[in-house]
Design a protein around this motif. Sequence first.
Motif, mmCIF file in Angstrom:
data_model
loop_
_atom_site.group_PDB
_atom_site.id
_atom_site.type_symbol
_atom_site.label_atom_id
_atom_site.label_comp_id
_atom_site.label_asym_id
_atom_site.label_seq_id
_atom_site.Cartn_x
_atom_site.Cartn_y
_atom_site.Cartn_z
ATOM 1 N N TRP A 244 7.014 30.364 44.144
ATOM 2 C CA TRP A 244 6.036 29.803 45.080
ATOM 3 C C TRP A 244 5.841 28.300 44.959
ATOM 4 C CZ3 TRP A 244 4.781 33.323 41.138
ATOM 5 C CH2 TRP A 244 4.247 32.748 39.991
ATOM 6 N N HIS A 245 6.442 27.640 43.989
ATOM 7 C CA HIS A 245 6.085 26.277 43.578
ATOM 8 C C HIS A 245 7.109 25.258 44.103
ATOM 9 C CE1 HIS A 245 4.425 23.543 40.257
ATOM 10 N NE2 HIS A 245 5.481 22.882 40.717
ATOM 11 N N TYR A 246 6.618 24.261 44.870
ATOM 12 C CA TYR A 246 7.496 23.262 45.489
ATOM 13 C C TYR A 246 6.919 21.854 45.363
ATOM 14 C CZ TYR A 246 10.356 26.944 47.412
ATOM 15 O OH TYR A 246 11.201 28.027 47.523
ATOM 16 N N THR A 247 7.822 20.871 45.210
ATOM 17 C CA THR A 247 7.445 19.464 45.113
ATOM 18 C C THR A 247 8.327 18.648 46.043
ATOM 19 O OG1 THR A 247 6.771 19.692 42.796
ATOM 20 C CG2 THR A 247 7.275 17.462 43.575
ATOM 21 N N LEU A 248 7.714 17.740 46.801
ATOM 22 C CA LEU A 248 8.492 16.859 47.660
ATOM 23 C C LEU A 248 9.278 15.875 46.798
ATOM 24 C CD1 LEU A 248 9.085 16.021 50.616
ATOM 25 C CD2 LEU A 248 7.278 14.294 50.347
ATOM 26 N N ALA A 249 10.560 15.732 47.082
ATOM 27 C CA ALA A 249 11.416 14.825 46.316
ATOM 28 C C ALA A 249 12.074 13.808 47.261
ATOM 29 C CB ALA A 249 12.492 15.621 45.578
ATOM 30 N N PRO A 250 11.988 12.510 46.911
ATOM 31 C CA PRO A 250 11.233 11.962 45.772
ATOM 32 C C PRO A 250 9.735 11.992 46.037
ATOM 33 C CG PRO A 250 12.131 10.180 47.085
ATOM 34 C CD PRO A 250 12.678 11.452 47.677
ATOM 35 N N GLU A 251 8.955 12.048 44.966
ATOM 36 C CA GLU A 251 7.513 12.087 45.111
ATOM 37 C C GLU A 251 6.986 10.746 45.628
ATOM 38 O OE1 GLU A 251 5.097 14.318 42.138
ATOM 39 O OE2 GLU A 251 6.957 14.235 40.968
ATOM 40 N N PRO A 252 5.985 10.782 46.504
ATOM 41 C CA PRO A 252 5.444 9.527 47.047
ATOM 42 C C PRO A 252 4.780 8.639 45.998
ATOM 43 C CG PRO A 252 4.811 11.405 48.414
ATOM 44 C CD PRO A 252 5.416 11.969 47.152
ATOM 45 N N ALA A 253 4.144 9.240 44.974
ATOM 46 C CA ALA A 253 3.428 8.445 43.961
ATOM 47 C C ALA A 253 3.664 9.035 42.580
ATOM 48 C CB ALA A 253 1.936 8.401 44.280
ATOM 49 N N PRO A 254 4.910 9.015 42.087
ATOM 50 C CA PRO A 254 5.224 9.701 40.824
ATOM 51 C C PRO A 254 4.467 9.219 39.598
ATOM 52 C CG PRO A 254 7.051 8.311 41.540
ATOM 53 C CD PRO A 254 6.092 8.381 42.681
ATOM 54 N N PRO A 255 4.039 7.944 39.488
ATOM 55 C CA PRO A 255 3.341 7.570 38.249
ATOM 56 C C PRO A 255 1.862 7.944 38.248
ATOM 57 C CG PRO A 255 4.322 5.648 39.367
ATOM 58 C CD PRO A 255 4.256 6.760 40.338
ATOM 59 N N MET A 256 1.333 8.393 39.387
ATOM 60 C CA MET A 256 -0.107 8.557 39.511
ATOM 61 C C MET A 256 -0.577 9.956 39.110
ATOM 62 S SD MET A 256 -0.541 5.530 40.402
ATOM 63 C CE MET A 256 -2.310 5.520 40.574
ATOM 64 N N LEU A 257 -1.851 10.028 38.767
ATOM 65 C CA LEU A 257 -2.489 11.291 38.413
ATOM 66 C C LEU A 257 -3.913 11.218 38.954
ATOM 67 C CD1 LEU A 257 -1.748 13.835 36.683
ATOM 68 C CD2 LEU A 257 -3.052 12.781 34.843
ATOM 69 N N TYR A 258 -4.203 12.042 39.966
ATOM 70 C CA TYR A 258 -5.492 11.953 40.656
ATOM 71 C C TYR A 258 -6.483 12.990 40.105
ATOM 72 C CZ TYR A 258 -2.709 9.254 43.967
ATOM 73 O OH TYR A 258 -1.893 8.323 44.532
ATOM 74 N N ASP A 259 -7.770 12.631 40.169
ATOM 75 C CA ASP A 259 -8.816 13.539 39.704
ATOM 76 C C ASP A 259 -10.003 13.575 40.665
ATOM 77 O OD1 ASP A 259 -9.905 15.420 37.912
ATOM 78 O OD2 ASP A 259 -11.103 13.878 36.932
ATOM 79 N N VAL A 260 -9.814 13.187 41.903
ATOM 80 C CA VAL A 260 -10.911 13.267 42.856
ATOM 81 C C VAL A 260 -11.107 14.740 43.238
ATOM 82 C CG1 VAL A 260 -10.585 10.952 43.725
ATOM 83 C CG2 VAL A 260 -9.368 12.836 44.809
ATOM 84 N N PRO A 261 -12.350 15.188 43.405
ATOM 85 C CA PRO A 261 -12.582 16.584 43.757
ATOM 86 C C PRO A 261 -12.164 16.889 45.187
ATOM 87 C CG PRO A 261 -14.648 15.373 43.753
ATOM 88 C CD PRO A 261 -13.611 14.448 43.200
ATOM 89 N N ILE A 262 -11.891 18.149 45.447
ATOM 90 C CA ILE A 262 -11.577 18.646 46.781
ATOM 91 C C ILE A 262 -12.878 19.094 47.420
ATOM 92 C CG2 ILE A 262 -10.278 20.372 48.094
ATOM 93 C CD1 ILE A 262 -8.389 20.511 45.617
ATOM 94 N N GLN A 263 -13.255 18.449 48.519
ATOM 95 C CA GLN A 263 -14.536 18.784 49.147
ATOM 96 C C GLN A 263 -14.528 18.479 50.632
ATOM 97 O OE1 GLN A 263 -17.415 16.524 46.942
ATOM 98 N NE2 GLN A 263 -16.412 14.579 47.319
#
Length: 224
Positions: free
Chosen positions: A205-224
């Motif tokens: 079930w697991h897929y990633t767009l390649a190349p990733e648009p922002a590979p160095p980033m790690l986001y933590d904003v909530p989903i709301q």
Amino acid sequence: MAGTAPGPAAPTPAAASTAAAAGLVDVTTLVPDMALEIRYAGNDNFTGGPVDGYRAPKCLLLGPAAQALQRVEMSLRERQLRLKLFDCYRPARAVAEFVRWAGDLSDQRSKPRYYPNLDKRELLGDYIAPVSGHSRGATLDLTLMQCGAGGGDCRPLDMGTDFDFFDPRAHTESPDTTPAQRANRLRLREAMAAQGFRNYPLEWWHYTLAPEPAPPMLYDVPIQ
């Protein structure tokens, strides 16, 4: 995968305070009737309750990933098929909750459904890790549905296991599937690959767009 995926060894924390500031797009702005079953926003997941950071059952992705997903969906609809999405962008705080859950060996409530053949200690690593590709905004979990004439009465195809089933049977090319189940997995992989999405072989079930648009980033904003 609940916790990890191949990616940078040391992702850069992003300073964005909102989804819009991070460039995350709600996929329903592109496909208003996209089928969503965002498991971590409710109780139907391996933790048994809503996961930290999921304040709404939405699928957010960075723009290029959302647009590629839209193209997959439109192509499938021409063949009376559709996607159903289980998870998309995942806040880093949710991944931290998964790690805490995996470390709580006293909580075995979900073992029969999600990891019947593994000791919970084995989940940390290949299945759950402190960094997830989902937190970079271009990874998602999904399945494929067959629809009736006119695009209605859509039902998930048999993939051999449920989403988030921690077991070798969930490997995309597992030999422990029927020919029909394997064909369904490969049909999903082919449709996703046509728009640049790469499958994680341990999870159908697991897929990633390649190349990733922002590979160095790690986001933590909530989903709301």
